[in-house]
Structures are given as C-alpha cells and as structure tokens.
Scaffold this motif. Structure first.
Motif, PDB file in Angstrom:
ATOM      1  N   LYS A 120      44.039  41.813  40.640  1.00  0.00           N
ATOM      2  CA  LYS A 120      43.080  41.937  41.739  1.00  0.00           C
ATOM      3  C   LYS A 120      41.994  42.920  41.329  1.00  0.00           C
ATOM      4  CE  LYS A 120      44.147  41.375  45.938  1.00  0.00           C
ATOM      5  NZ  LYS A 120      44.679  41.428  47.328  1.00  0.00           N
ATOM      6  N   TYR A 121      40.729  42.491  41.471  1.00  0.00           N
ATOM      7  CA  TYR A 121      39.587  43.302  41.061  1.00  0.00           C
ATOM      8  C   TYR A 121      38.848  43.880  42.273  1.00  0.00           C
ATOM      9  CZ  TYR A 121      39.905  41.652  36.228  1.00  0.00           C
ATOM     10  OH  TYR A 121      40.328  41.395  34.946  1.00  0.00           O
ATOM     11  N   GLN A 122      38.147  44.976  42.019  1.00  0.00           N
ATOM     12  CA  GLN A 122      37.291  45.575  43.042  1.00  0.00           C
ATOM     13  C   GLN A 122      35.994  46.023  42.389  1.00  0.00           C
ATOM     14  OE1 GLN A 122      38.969  48.359  46.022  1.00  0.00           O
ATOM     15  NE2 GLN A 122      37.393  49.809  45.336  1.00  0.00           N
ATOM     16  N   CYS A 123      34.869  45.718  43.032  1.00  0.00           N
ATOM     17  CA  CYS A 123      33.565  46.080  42.479  1.00  0.00           C
ATOM     18  C   CYS A 123      33.277  47.557  42.719  1.00  0.00           C
ATOM     19  CB  CYS A 123      32.464  45.229  43.110  1.00  0.00           C
ATOM     20  SG  CYS A 123      32.576  43.470  42.673  1.00  0.00           S
ATOM     21  N   ASN A 124      32.485  48.142  41.834  1.00  0.00           N
ATOM     22  CA  ASN A 124      32.102  49.542  41.949  1.00  0.00           C
ATOM     23  C   ASN A 124      31.131  49.731  43.119  1.00  0.00           C
ATOM     24  OD1 ASN A 124      33.630  49.956  39.636  1.00  0.00           O
ATOM     25  ND2 ASN A 124      31.867  49.741  38.268  1.00  0.00           N
ATOM     26  N   ALA A 125      30.871  50.988  43.455  1.00  0.00           N
ATOM     27  CA  ALA A 125      29.918  51.293  44.516  1.00  0.00           C
ATOM     28  C   ALA A 125      28.546  50.727  44.163  1.00  0.00           C
ATOM     29  CB  ALA A 125      29.835  52.803  44.729  1.00  0.00           C
ATOM     30  N   PHE A 126      27.788  50.316  45.179  1.00  0.00           N
ATOM     31  CA  PHE A 126      26.465  49.728  45.030  1.00  0.00           C
ATOM     32  C   PHE A 126      26.501  48.320  44.435  1.00  0.00           C
ATOM     33  CE2 PHE A 126      25.517  54.235  45.285  1.00  0.00           C
ATOM     34  CZ  PHE A 126      24.447  54.259  46.165  1.00  0.00           C
ATOM     35  N   TYR A 127      27.686  47.706  44.424  1.00  0.00           N
ATOM     36  CA  TYR A 127      27.815  46.324  43.974  1.00  0.00           C
ATOM     37  C   TYR A 127      28.648  45.552  45.001  1.00  0.00           C
ATOM     38  CZ  TYR A 127      25.991  47.739  39.447  1.00  0.00           C
ATOM     39  OH  TYR A 127      25.194  48.227  38.450  1.00  0.00           O
ATOM     40  N   THR A 128      28.309  44.291  45.178  1.00  0.00           N
ATOM     41  CA  THR A 128      29.057  43.466  46.125  1.00  0.00           C
ATOM     42  C   THR A 128      29.774  42.351  45.378  1.00  0.00           C
ATOM     43  OG1 THR A 128      28.892  42.159  48.152  1.00  0.00           O
ATOM     44  CG2 THR A 128      27.111  41.904  46.579  1.00  0.00           C
ATOM     45  N   GLN A 129      30.955  42.026  45.850  1.00  0.00           N
ATOM     46  CA  GLN A 129      31.791  41.034  45.174  1.00  0.00           C
ATOM     47  C   GLN A 129      31.442  39.619  45.623  1.00  0.00           C
ATOM     48  OE1 GLN A 129      36.174  41.613  45.046  1.00  0.00           O
ATOM     49  NE2 GLN A 129      36.211  39.604  46.009  1.00  0.00           N
ATOM     50  N   VAL A 130      31.321  38.717  44.671  1.00  0.00           N
ATOM     51  CA  VAL A 130      31.076  37.301  44.938  1.00  0.00           C
ATOM     52  C   VAL A 130      32.202  36.507  44.288  1.00  0.00           C
ATOM     53  CG1 VAL A 130      29.513  35.360  44.635  1.00  0.00           C
ATOM     54  CG2 VAL A 130      28.589  37.645  45.011  1.00  0.00           C
ATOM     55  N   GLY A 131      32.911  35.732  45.072  1.00  0.00           N
ATOM     56  CA  GLY A 131      34.046  34.981  44.563  1.00  0.00           C
ATOM     57  C   GLY A 131      35.354  35.683  44.890  1.00  0.00           C
ATOM     58  N   SER A 132      36.448  35.032  44.567  1.00  0.00           N
ATOM     59  CA  SER A 132      37.766  35.591  44.865  1.00  0.00           C
ATOM     60  C   SER A 132      38.034  36.837  44.033  1.00  0.00           C
ATOM     61  CB  SER A 132      38.847  34.543  44.584  1.00  0.00           C
ATOM     62  OG  SER A 132      40.138  35.097  44.731  1.00  0.00           O
ATOM     63  N   ASP A 133      38.685  37.824  44.655  1.00  0.00           N
ATOM     64  CA  ASP A 133      39.023  39.046  43.917  1.00  0.00           C
ATOM     65  C   ASP A 133      40.301  38.894  43.117  1.00  0.00           C
ATOM     66  OD1 ASP A 133      40.865  38.918  45.939  1.00  0.00           O
ATOM     67  OD2 ASP A 133      40.519  40.949  46.700  1.00  0.00           O
ATOM     68  N   THR A 134      40.982  37.748  43.257  1.00  0.00           N
ATOM     69  CA  THR A 134      42.264  37.519  42.586  1.00  0.00           C
ATOM     70  C   THR A 134      42.081  36.600  41.377  1.00  0.00           C
ATOM     71  OG1 THR A 134      43.435  37.763  44.684  1.00  0.00           O
ATOM     72  CG2 THR A 134      44.615  36.677  42.887  1.00  0.00           C
ATOM     73  N   VAL A 135      42.632  37.003  40.249  1.00  0.00           N
ATOM     74  CA  VAL A 135      42.540  36.236  39.001  1.00  0.00           C
ATOM     75  C   VAL A 135      43.947  35.917  38.518  1.00  0.00           C
ATOM     76  CG1 VAL A 135      41.725  36.255  36.609  1.00  0.00           C
ATOM     77  CG2 VAL A 135      40.349  37.347  38.399  1.00  0.00           C
ATOM     78  N   LYS A 136      44.188  34.660  38.114  1.00  0.00           N
ATOM     79  CA  LYS A 136      45.497  34.233  37.633  1.00  0.00           C
ATOM     80  C   LYS A 136      45.406  33.724  36.194  1.00  0.00           C
ATOM     81  CE  LYS A 136      47.301  32.959  42.197  1.00  0.00           C
ATOM     82  NZ  LYS A 136      47.959  31.890  43.008  1.00  0.00           N
TER      83      LYS A 136
END
Length: 353
Positions: A256-272
């Motif tokens: 599971k990923y999380q973007c740093n401050a001042f960035y927004t996440q696009v797409g699922s945060d889960t990678v398999k």
C-alpha cells in the motif's frame, strides 16, 4: 321502458341545442387570445385591442431606449394568452444578458443596468482565458466578455468498455483533470478481484487504463483468458518505485502506497504481484500545489523572501510591496489565480478583483 317516440324526441332535442348554442361546444377548445401589450417608451404594429393566438407583432423603442433583444426592432408572439417574449423597452445604456459559451452565471433578468458586473463560472473541463471571470456593462456594451476555453489537462469522453456502463447522471463532452469516473459491469460479469465496480482517472488529458468485464463463470481462473494470477509480493522482487510516494503498509498479498505532502494520489493505492513476476498498475502521485518564484516577473509586486508554495484548492494572502496591501492567491488545477494588491477594506467587501 322508454318508448321509441321518446328516444327520438330526446335525440332531436339535443341536436336542436347544438344548433342554437354552437358557441358552447366551440368554447371548450378555444385558445386564449392576447390583449394589446403595454409598451412604455415604444410603439408596435399592428395596433389592435385583441390578438388571436400565434399572432406576431413588431415593436420598436423611442430615442434613448432599446428592445431587450439585439437590434433596433423586435417581435413578440401571442402564445396561449401571453406575449412571448414580453415587449419591453429599456434604457439604451443598459446591456442585454451576454451569451458566454461553456459558462454559467447568475442571470437575474434578461438585461442589466449600466455599471452592473457579472461574474462567470466555466463549465467542468474549461478554464477562464487569462483568468478573466468578470465583465461590466458600460454604456450599453459589455467590457471584455470572458472566454471559457478547454483545459489542456481535461479529458474527452471516457473509453467505452464492453459489458460495462459509466455511473454518471448525464453525458459530458469534457472532464476536468483528476476527475474520477466509475464503471459497473453488467449482470453476469465482474472485474478482476470480484469487484463489480472499477474507476478510471483523467491525468494530463488522458484516461488511465479501464477495467475488463469478464463473465462470472470464468472470472475465478485468470489463466483461461490469458491473464496471470496473483501471488505473494516476494515473488516480484524489489518493490516498485512510485515517484513522490512511499510504501506505508505491506504483507504477503499486497503493498500500500501513500503520496508525499503536496501530491495527490491517482489510482488505487494497493499494488499486487502477478505470478509472472510483474506488478499490477501503480498509483500516480500527481503534483497538487502551485509555486510562486521571486524571480518570476508576474510576482514583482509581492514580497517574496523565497519560493512560496500553496496546496491545491487552498489560498493565501501574500503581502505586497506597497505597505499594508495584500494579494489573495489561489491554487486551482495547478495554476495560480491572484487578485490585484488591495488593502484589507477592499478584500473584506470583495472589491479586490
């Protein structure tokens, strides 16, 4: 029992009533007429006391006045007892409501007095050219009417996917950057992972890869349709790099990923991990801030000791070179929108534009 003679008498009595009172039957279907309109400051033709339905008249206005539509004369039609549009003469210094494509504004009437200011909002997927969102009625004409142009980062219609439908209330031609669109597979079909819903994202003018809807009977075996199965994450080796993002949770099944401050996440945060050694689609950490550089001539009137950062959707008051004056700077879709330098009074009453 009613006799034959009585029946004939009733029948001829009814026929006679229709002959004597034909208007009674006609009145049930008559369309309302219109009375002559009251037109202050103008005159119309033809001049009558009443007008039948769908009759059109032409009118013009006296010196110093004009119709509420373009041109020095106008027409109005009697429709079901009402004049449409209503004949009206207004001051020649007033302005008719402007037609601004791909924009919306609060339209209080079909015309506005001299000096009235309108503020527009561009439709989704469009931005105001040169950040101009206002126009003022000056002596019968609108000053610099705003233009809404297609955002270069906007997307067209989402991709069409077999056996899937988009969950939207209506059709849209353009979608703003970072828009999320939800798909749902038809009955009897599912997407990978057993979830019947999937999302795509508009990123820099392009949509991310959409879902694949498979029949439920074969969804349990990815290998039958040529797609690999999931396996433990250790099978894929080193964790994939997501620029401006970090792994915040991990186990045998996923990362599971999380973007740093001042960035927004696009797409699922889960990678398999697939059993062929490849990773599933990675999230994207997209820039979600604006920056103000002291060396940029655009900000020459501001007091900037260094680079100033503003998060997406937020705003800041920045001090101006002139003492006790400020500029309100906003970050919208990665671009800065600012007011001129004003004192607190003008900002408080919304007069600093």
């Amino acid at each position: 029992m009613i006799s034959f003679v009585t029946k004939m008498y009733i029948r001829y009595l009814g026929f006679g009533l229709l002959i004597w009172f034909p208007g009674a039957l006609h009145a049930q279907h008559a369309t309302p007429s219109c009375s002559a309109p009251r037109l202050d400051g103008g005159f119309f033709s033809p001049k009558q006391e009443t007008y039948s339905d769908e009759t059109a008249l032409t009118y013009t206005c006296n010196d110093g006045r004009k119709p509420t539509v373009k041109g020095w004369w106008a027409t109005s039609t009697c429709l079901n007892g009402t004049w449409s549009p209503e004949p009206q003469c207004i001051d020649e210094k007033a302005c008719i409501a402007p037609d601004i494509p791909n924009a919306q504004y609060i339209e209080k009437s079909g015309w506005y007095n001299d000096g009235h200011k309108i503020r527009i909002t561009c439709n989704e997927g469009y931005d105001p050219k040169d950040h101009d969102v206002t126009t003022t009625c000056i002596n019968g004409k609108w000053s610099s009417v705003p233009v809404c142009e297609k955002n270069i980062h906007a997307c067209g219609e989402p991709p069409q996917i077999p056996h899937a439908v988009i969950i939207l209330q209506g059709y849209q031609e353009f979608f703003a950057a970072d828009t999320t669109v939800q798909y749902e597979c038809e009955d009897g079909y599912t997407v990978e992972g057993g979830d019947a819903k999937k999302y795509v994202y508009c990123i820099a003018g392009n949509w991310t890869e959409g879902p694949v809807c498979r029949t439920s009977t074969t969804s349990g075996s990815n290998e039958r349709d040529g797609r690999p199965l999931y396996t433990k994450v250790e099978h894929c080796g080193a964790y994939p790099n997501v620029p401006n993002g970090d792994v915040v949770q991990q186990n045998d099944e996923f990362l599971k990923y999380q973007c740093n401050a001042f960035y927004t996440q696009v797409g699922s945060d889960t990678v398999k991990c697939y059993n062929n050694g490849s990773w599933s689609q990675l999230p994207i950490c997209q820039t979600a801030f604006c920056s103000l550089h002291p060396a940029d001539p655009v900000w020459k009137n501001l007091r900037l000791s260094g680079v100033e950062y503003i998060k997406e959707g937020e705003k800041k008051y920045i001090s101006c070179i002139r003492q006790d004056f400020f500029s309100l700077v906003k970050c919208i879709n990665g671009e800065t929108v600012s007011t001129r330098c004003c004192d607190r009074y003008y900002h408080y009453y919304g007069r600093c534009l």
